[in-house]
Scaffold this active site. Sequence first.
Site, PDB file in Angstrom:
ATOM      1  N   THR A 132       0.817  -1.215   0.000  1.00  0.00           N
ATOM      2  CA  THR A 132       0.000   0.000   0.000  1.00  0.00           C
ATOM      3  C   THR A 132       0.852   1.267   0.000  1.00  0.00           C
ATOM      4  O   THR A 132       1.896   1.321   0.634  1.00  0.00           O
ATOM      5  CB  THR A 132      -0.901  -0.011   1.251  1.00  0.00           C
ATOM      6  OG1 THR A 132      -1.627  -1.234   1.258  1.00  0.00           O
ATOM      7  CG2 THR A 132      -1.865   1.160   1.261  1.00  0.00           C
ATOM      8  N   GLY A 171       2.645  -3.110   8.268  1.00  0.00           N
ATOM      9  CA  GLY A 171       2.714  -3.674   9.618  1.00  0.00           C
ATOM     10  C   GLY A 171       4.105  -4.191   9.933  1.00  0.00           C
ATOM     11  O   GLY A 171       4.666  -4.969   9.160  1.00  0.00           O
ATOM     12  N   GLU A 409      -6.528  -6.125   3.640  1.00  0.00           N
ATOM     13  CA  GLU A 409      -6.626  -7.216   2.655  1.00  0.00           C
ATOM     14  C   GLU A 409      -7.813  -6.996   1.719  1.00  0.00           C
ATOM     15  O   GLU A 409      -8.365  -7.952   1.179  1.00  0.00           O
ATOM     16  CB  GLU A 409      -6.734  -8.588   3.332  1.00  0.00           C
ATOM     17  CG  GLU A 409      -5.554  -8.982   4.196  1.00  0.00           C
ATOM     18  CD  GLU A 409      -4.257  -9.060   3.404  1.00  0.00           C
ATOM     19  OE1 GLU A 409      -4.316  -9.380   2.213  1.00  0.00           O
ATOM     20  OE2 GLU A 409      -3.200  -8.764   3.982  1.00  0.00           O
TER      21      GLU A 409
HETATM   22  C1  FAD Z   1      -4.911  -2.132  10.188  1.00  0.00           C
HETATM   23  C2  FAD Z   1      -4.385  -2.141   8.777  1.00  0.00           C
HETATM   24  C3  FAD Z   1      -3.249  -2.882   8.464  1.00  0.00           C
HETATM   25  C4  FAD Z   1      -2.717  -2.884   7.163  1.00  0.00           C
HETATM   26  N1  FAD Z   1      -1.566  -3.584   6.900  1.00  0.00           N
HETATM   27  C5  FAD Z   1      -0.988  -3.489   5.657  1.00  0.00           C
HETATM   28  C6  FAD Z   1       0.292  -4.096   5.379  1.00  0.00           C
HETATM   29  O1  FAD Z   1       0.910  -4.733   6.256  1.00  0.00           O
HETATM   30  N2  FAD Z   1       0.825  -3.956   4.149  1.00  0.00           N
HETATM   31  C7  FAD Z   1       0.197  -3.253   3.147  1.00  0.00           C
HETATM   32  O2  FAD Z   1       0.733  -3.174   2.063  1.00  0.00           O
HETATM   33  N3  FAD Z   1      -1.010  -2.655   3.378  1.00  0.00           N
HETATM   34  C8  FAD Z   1      -1.622  -2.744   4.597  1.00  0.00           C
HETATM   35  N4  FAD Z   1      -2.842  -2.112   4.840  1.00  0.00           N
HETATM   36  C9  FAD Z   1      -3.508  -1.324   3.777  1.00  0.00           C
HETATM   37  C10 FAD Z   1      -4.811  -1.927   3.293  1.00  0.00           C
HETATM   38  O3  FAD Z   1      -4.590  -3.096   2.578  1.00  0.00           O
HETATM   39  C11 FAD Z   1      -5.587  -0.890   2.466  1.00  0.00           C
HETATM   40  O4  FAD Z   1      -5.810   0.222   3.285  1.00  0.00           O
HETATM   41  C12 FAD Z   1      -6.908  -1.458   2.007  1.00  0.00           C
HETATM   42  O5  FAD Z   1      -6.676  -2.385   0.982  1.00  0.00           O
HETATM   43  C13 FAD Z   1      -7.904  -0.395   1.525  1.00  0.00           C
HETATM   44  O6  FAD Z   1      -7.372   0.330   0.471  1.00  0.00           O
HETATM   45  P1  FAD Z   1      -7.458   1.918   0.461  1.00  0.00           P
HETATM   46  O7  FAD Z   1      -6.990   2.398   1.754  1.00  0.00           O
HETATM   47  O8  FAD Z   1      -6.783   2.393  -0.764  1.00  0.00           O
HETATM   48  O9  FAD Z   1      -9.020   2.203   0.302  1.00  0.00           O
HETATM   49  P2  FAD Z   1      -9.684   3.154  -0.809  1.00  0.00           P
HETATM   50  O10 FAD Z   1      -9.692   2.463  -2.094  1.00  0.00           O
HETATM   51  O11 FAD Z   1      -9.092   4.501  -0.747  1.00  0.00           O
HETATM   52  O12 FAD Z   1     -11.175   3.190  -0.257  1.00  0.00           O
HETATM   53  C14 FAD Z   1     -11.873   4.400   0.004  1.00  0.00           C
HETATM   54  C15 FAD Z   1     -13.336   4.227  -0.333  1.00  0.00           C
HETATM   55  O13 FAD Z   1     -13.507   4.180  -1.741  1.00  0.00           O
HETATM   56  C16 FAD Z   1     -14.292   3.077  -2.123  1.00  0.00           C
HETATM   57  N5  FAD Z   1     -13.815   2.633  -3.423  1.00  0.00           N
HETATM   58  C17 FAD Z   1     -12.524   2.526  -3.833  1.00  0.00           C
HETATM   59  N6  FAD Z   1     -12.483   2.077  -5.094  1.00  0.00           N
HETATM   60  C18 FAD Z   1     -13.747   1.891  -5.511  1.00  0.00           C
HETATM   61  C19 FAD Z   1     -14.360   1.434  -6.730  1.00  0.00           C
HETATM   62  N7  FAD Z   1     -13.632   1.084  -7.781  1.00  0.00           N
HETATM   63  N8  FAD Z   1     -15.708   1.349  -6.781  1.00  0.00           N
HETATM   64  C20 FAD Z   1     -16.428   1.696  -5.738  1.00  0.00           C
HETATM   65  N9  FAD Z   1     -15.924   2.136  -4.560  1.00  0.00           N
HETATM   66  C21 FAD Z   1     -14.591   2.240  -4.451  1.00  0.00           C
HETATM   67  C22 FAD Z   1     -14.114   2.068  -1.012  1.00  0.00           C
HETATM   68  O14 FAD Z   1     -15.251   1.242  -0.876  1.00  0.00           O
HETATM   69  C23 FAD Z   1     -13.918   2.949   0.201  1.00  0.00           C
HETATM   70  O15 FAD Z   1     -15.149   3.244   0.754  1.00  0.00           O
HETATM   71  C24 FAD Z   1      -3.384  -2.127   6.148  1.00  0.00           C
HETATM   72  C25 FAD Z   1      -4.535  -1.402   6.466  1.00  0.00           C
HETATM   73  C26 FAD Z   1      -5.037  -1.394   7.756  1.00  0.00           C
HETATM   74  C27 FAD Z   1      -6.267  -0.592   8.071  1.00  0.00           C
END
Ligand code: FAD
Lengths: 639, 639
Positions: A132, A171, A409
């Site tokens: 990410t 993490g 995930e």
């Molecule tokens: C506690 C925690 C631990 C983590 N650990 C790791 C790790 O170890 N390594 C790592 O690499 N990552 C890690 N992550 C990151 C995590 O995998 C991402 O935050 C997660 O996949 C969500 O992606 P985003 O933040 O880009 O969400 P976004 O895509 O920004 O979501 C924002 C909103 O937009 C909506 N949305 C997005 N795209 C679309 C679409 N095409 N159509 C409709 N709606 C949409 C979603 O539903 C959501 O409501 C971690 C996250 C957390 C919270």
Amino acid sequence: MASLSQPASEPNTSPLAKFIWGPENLQRRCDLLKELPQHAIFKNEVNLAALSRRDHWAYRVQQAQALIGIWLKKGWSRDHFLDANRMIGEMPCSPQFRIFFKNIQAQMSPEQKAFWIPKVERFEILGCYAQTEVGHGSNLRGIETSATFDSTTDEFILESPTVSSSKIWIGALGAWATHAIVVSRLIVNGHDHGNHLFMVQVRDLKTHDVLPGITIYEQRDKTLNTLRGLDNGVMRFFGHRIPRSQMFAGSSSLSRDGTYNPPINKNHSYTSMVIIRGLLSSELGLDAMKALYIAAHYVAFRRQFGANPGGMETRVIDYASVKNRLFPAIAREVAIILNGRQITAAIEERLGTNMEDMHIMSVGGKVYASEHAARDVEIARLLCGGHGTHESAGLGRSYTLLSAARTYEGDSYVISLQLGRAITKCWQRGGEDTLPALGYLRRLRKPTAYQQRLRQDESQAWHDRAVQDDVLEQRVSILAGQFLEDTRKGKDTSFQVLELTMAHTDLHYVRGLYSALESSPEEGKMALKALANLFTISTLVNGLSTFAGSDYLSYNDIRSMKEAYQTALVEFEPHVPCILGAFAFTPWETRSSLCPVDKSPYDAIVGHAMGSELNDNRFMRPTILNIRSLWKNQQESRL
Amino acid sequence: MASLSQPASEPNTSPLAKFIWGPENLQRRCDLLKELPQHAIFKNEVNLAALSRRDHWAYRVQQAQALIGIWLKKGWSRDHFLDANRMIGEMPCSPQFRIFFKNIQAQMSPEQKAFWIPKVERFEILGCYAQTEVGHGSNLRGIETSATFDSTTDEFILESPTVSSSKIWIGALGAWATHAIVVSRLIVNGHDHGNHLFMVQVRDLKTHDVLPGITIYEQRDKTLNTLRGLDNGVMRFFGHRIPRSQMFAGSSSLSRDGTYNPPINKNHSYTSMVIIRGLLSSELGLDAMKALYIAAHYVAFRRQFGANPGGMETRVIDYASVKNRLFPAIAREVAIILNGRQITAAIEERLGTNMEDMHIMSVGGKVYASEHAARDVEIARLLCGGHGTHESAGLGRSYTLLSAARTYEGDSYVISLQLGRAITKCWQRGGEDTLPALGYLRRLRKPTAYQQRLRQDESQAWHDRAVQDDVLEQRVSILAGQFLEDTRKGKDTSFQVLELTMAHTDLHYVRGLYSALESSPEEGKMALKALANLFTISTLVNGLSTFAGSDYLSYNDIRSMKEAYQTALVEFEPHVPCILGAFAFTPWETRSSLCPVDKSPYDAIVGHAMGSELNDNRFMRPTILNIRSLWKNQQESRL
Ligand SMILES: Cc1cc2nc3c(=O)[nH]c(=O)nc-3n(C[C@H](O)[C@H](O)[C@H](O)COP(=O)(O)OP(=O)(O)OC[C@H]3O[C@@H](n4cnc5c(N)ncnc54)[C@H](O)[C@@H]3O)c2cc1C
Ligand SMILES: Cc1cc2nc3c(=O)[nH]c(=O)nc-3n(C[C@H](O)[C@H](O)[C@H](O)COP(=O)(O)OP(=O)(O)OC[C@H]3O[C@@H](n4cnc5c(N)ncnc54)[C@H](O)[C@@H]3O)c2cc1C
């Protein structure tokens, strides 16, 4: 339900327990329960919630140290380590055998594995997975970090050109890790080959200083104290160099002369995601079940209102408000655990082959488990009234973990899009006859054949598997039909796909549960049948809104279905102690003042308060006394 | 929605803002925003989440000290104090003007008020409200603490005979309070007169030591860090004595000779509960709205997937998955805020008169606000993907507060029983024609007159108020009918009453919102109309399951209703900036890295990480280095 009043003090190893936990999982759990609670650092005496972030993290590092020592000494399996981690709670070593090891295993070449795996298994290097970025989580194609091949030195140069390209949420990167698997675009001779994995050392192995050309910050607290013992990190690269040999070469690779060898099948890119989502599918169910286990014991103890003969009040477990929340949740989480384990097993069996259907299955499992688990833990807490809100009740810890799982995930809405895509593809090529998972699409080819009224006036009919299945199929086919129509019209279907995914998984989890039951031990057959029946009818009742305006279910159908639901609740009730008894979480696992074994919950709650860090409040008394006299200054200044 | 990209930096005082906040509330908010952020202790610089429980509480005491000082100096109103408290976050002084003062005001005699109120208003004494016991929260009749009149000394003797009679959950009692309002059975000459209120000093006014005959323990952390700055306490009495004059004598009283004067009307016993629930009805909506405000600005900034002309990705606010969650939630919380404020006002107007209908109204308002607020904040967090899970996003803080509100001041299921009782009573005496709130029961007298199909094939029809109202009435009448039937059959209806209460409140909140709109300023009329329409149709769509199997809505009705819902969303969308602009929460209020005013959210998130208390991790490096060499010991011991 008298036997519910006494929670287990040791694990249960009956045939039913083996069936529910899985025989190997149960064996590992017994191994761990024999060993870990003996060690002072795992004795549950420290009130982690009261510590500062810094002290909390330090304590988790010490627990990691102890666990790794024990694990090495015992020569246990990696699965032992994963299970121990889950029992103890998040530690910085959590990613080591999950996302770090599993990616190495799935995506490195044999030579690379031979070099790296021993180091990982010895904890000689400490790992994390850096995918990410600040600007991109869901949309991995948008990742900006680049690894540019420098043929003169046979190295890659890592760059994070912008703030949004900073790796984030990683993490164990914040303070613990020495190595990160970095997802980065591969650039060769100005050509962008898209995302690849790279093994990147991030800290000096002697001093633990961050290496030159890299900056790392720890992310500070997560909301609700989620994973507080884990140091998530933010990272940027400024021309940092790594040797060519550190590009993962399990499928694609780069030759010395800069020739890029693309992957033969595209499977690899999502294999590790499929594995982790598969794991989560059952794990989250176990966490939710622990919360329900705690709540069930407490509501069987708690009495409120309604004096019974003998003058005692009614046990709150005997109220409809409690039964209608608790029992279906228990049934659901058992269904999730058993189905989730089938998914994990199926994935393991199919590793290396075409895994597209496993991909869809793991999405369904992960979305279903995380959406329900977060809600079921909240149900558990609410069931316990005020006392569920004590930290010592142990319910909040699960909530933070499970609620965040709706996001990590893969966000539930975003990954549900993949089921939508599979349905569209299948429909377009008429594949439903050969793809059993989507067989319900058949109903859309001949809608009239299925839309007649069901006419199940007798509630007994709802306990019939064929009738149950018919409604579940009908529901998901209606939703799929709407989805396909909207897709055809070019509408944005990203909202409705979640409900579709849940309905799809309802159908498959009901089927999966009944098929799992076939191999259940005699001992628990009755209980599990009652459970499966309750789970099934509860999914029918919860899915009713899909049928508003439809002729398929009549007023009498609905009435008899709701009656059948109440019957299923009543029939399940006597089996609740048997099911919970098979889980038999020990006090060391529940860490809950609401289900202690050697005293009453009330004594445990009050006893817990006697240890409060604010009972000695002398340090703040001068301030309090000053506050109480502030008004005098005011009066004086008015004179 | 370009204007959403920039959150407000100052409060808005436009006519629409006055309408939405209420003119006096907005004035108070402006007063507070001018003053508080200037003081170092309120500057949002301390990262409270990282502190230990002890330091966290101490910091909150210092904030209380500063706030009380400012408040006294400024000569502000009690409402100013309450609002400041809500802005800053929970402090031990939170109960002073809420539950402590309000009970004194509602339930003491004039002479008692003259004595106590000045002390309370000067913070000369520090108060809390001690009702709940370990064994009894919902069922107050079960309270065991007793106050026995000793006529020889003209005193009461307080006793807590058992562990379960310990007072618990008492906010500010754990370490802060000098006085508690104690709910206790009144015993005179062996006769039990039931629960009464007593003013009890619990700590020495000079030393702050707990008084003899009393034990107090602080409760330790609450789950999810809920109200961490508040010291909830557990208390027992062992023959502690207080003078007779400290029994609250506003309605019932005890004469010197032990003659008990019972209350003339029973209203008093629940007046303070009605007031507090009324307050919560709108307050919780504001908290949820703040979370939605943060999320809305972030999703208008965040881009993910789907390149647009110019190469930029799509703003996530433009996805159906986001709109369908965010916009109805905004509409709902505005409806909650406006209706909640009407409830508060109605209660104030009716104080002292018969308040039975206010009682029911406040139950509906509190249940509706708390159930929705907790979910809407979770929606806000999920909308923000991973970044919503940063503590610095500011969304978790609201969640803990709002989720606990489903339990405190009455569990949602338990207090919904009161609406059930009112419906039964009204039905039995045929009172629906004179009780407008339950007018929908008329439909049950002549069911055939209402059960014909609606036949609203045209989606336009769903924007018609009469049609909307008809469905809302029909829905609650169906649920009320089932409830009355089950009650008649002697079934336990404690589960279904919550859905009934929500449907009842849906109907009244839609009506209340439209009637509130009549006095809205020209400026915001269009926006508020679009909002009211969206709120209304979303309640219809969310209530569809009640109509499964019913002839009332046809397939075409449902189709056109869902179309109307999408139209309502589209029509509301251009007004979102105007509505959010009227709230105009300042950065000091949102405290969120997701909607900063002077930088991008990405810079704010990364900037926040740069301050992590784990960036200097040297203190744990020896341990980490040791961990990485543990395997060597193992190898050596194997040699
Ligand atoms: C506690 C925690 C631990 C983590 N650990 C790791 C790790 O170890 N390594 C790592 O690499 N990552 C890690 N992550 C990151 C995590 O995998 C991402 O935050 C997660 O996949 C969500 O992606 P985003 O933040 O880009 O969400 P976004 O895509 O920004 O979501 C924002 C909103 O937009 C909506 N949305 C997005 N795209 C679309 C679409 N095409 N159509 C409709 N709606 C949409 C979603 O539903 C959501 O409501 C971690 C996250 C957390 C919270
Ligand atoms: C953060 C917080 C702050 C608080 N602050 C204060 C304070 O300052 N002063 C104070 O006096 N108290 C305080 N309380 C206590 C609070 O008011 C009670 O905890 C609350 O009213 C719930 O009561 P209970 O705990 O007895 O729930 P219970 O009644 O034990 O509820 C347990 C379960 O039983 C169910 N149930 C109970 N009765 C019935 C029934 N008749 N029919 C069907 N189902 C039923 C409920 O739905 C619930 O699921 C606080 C609580 C919290 C969490």
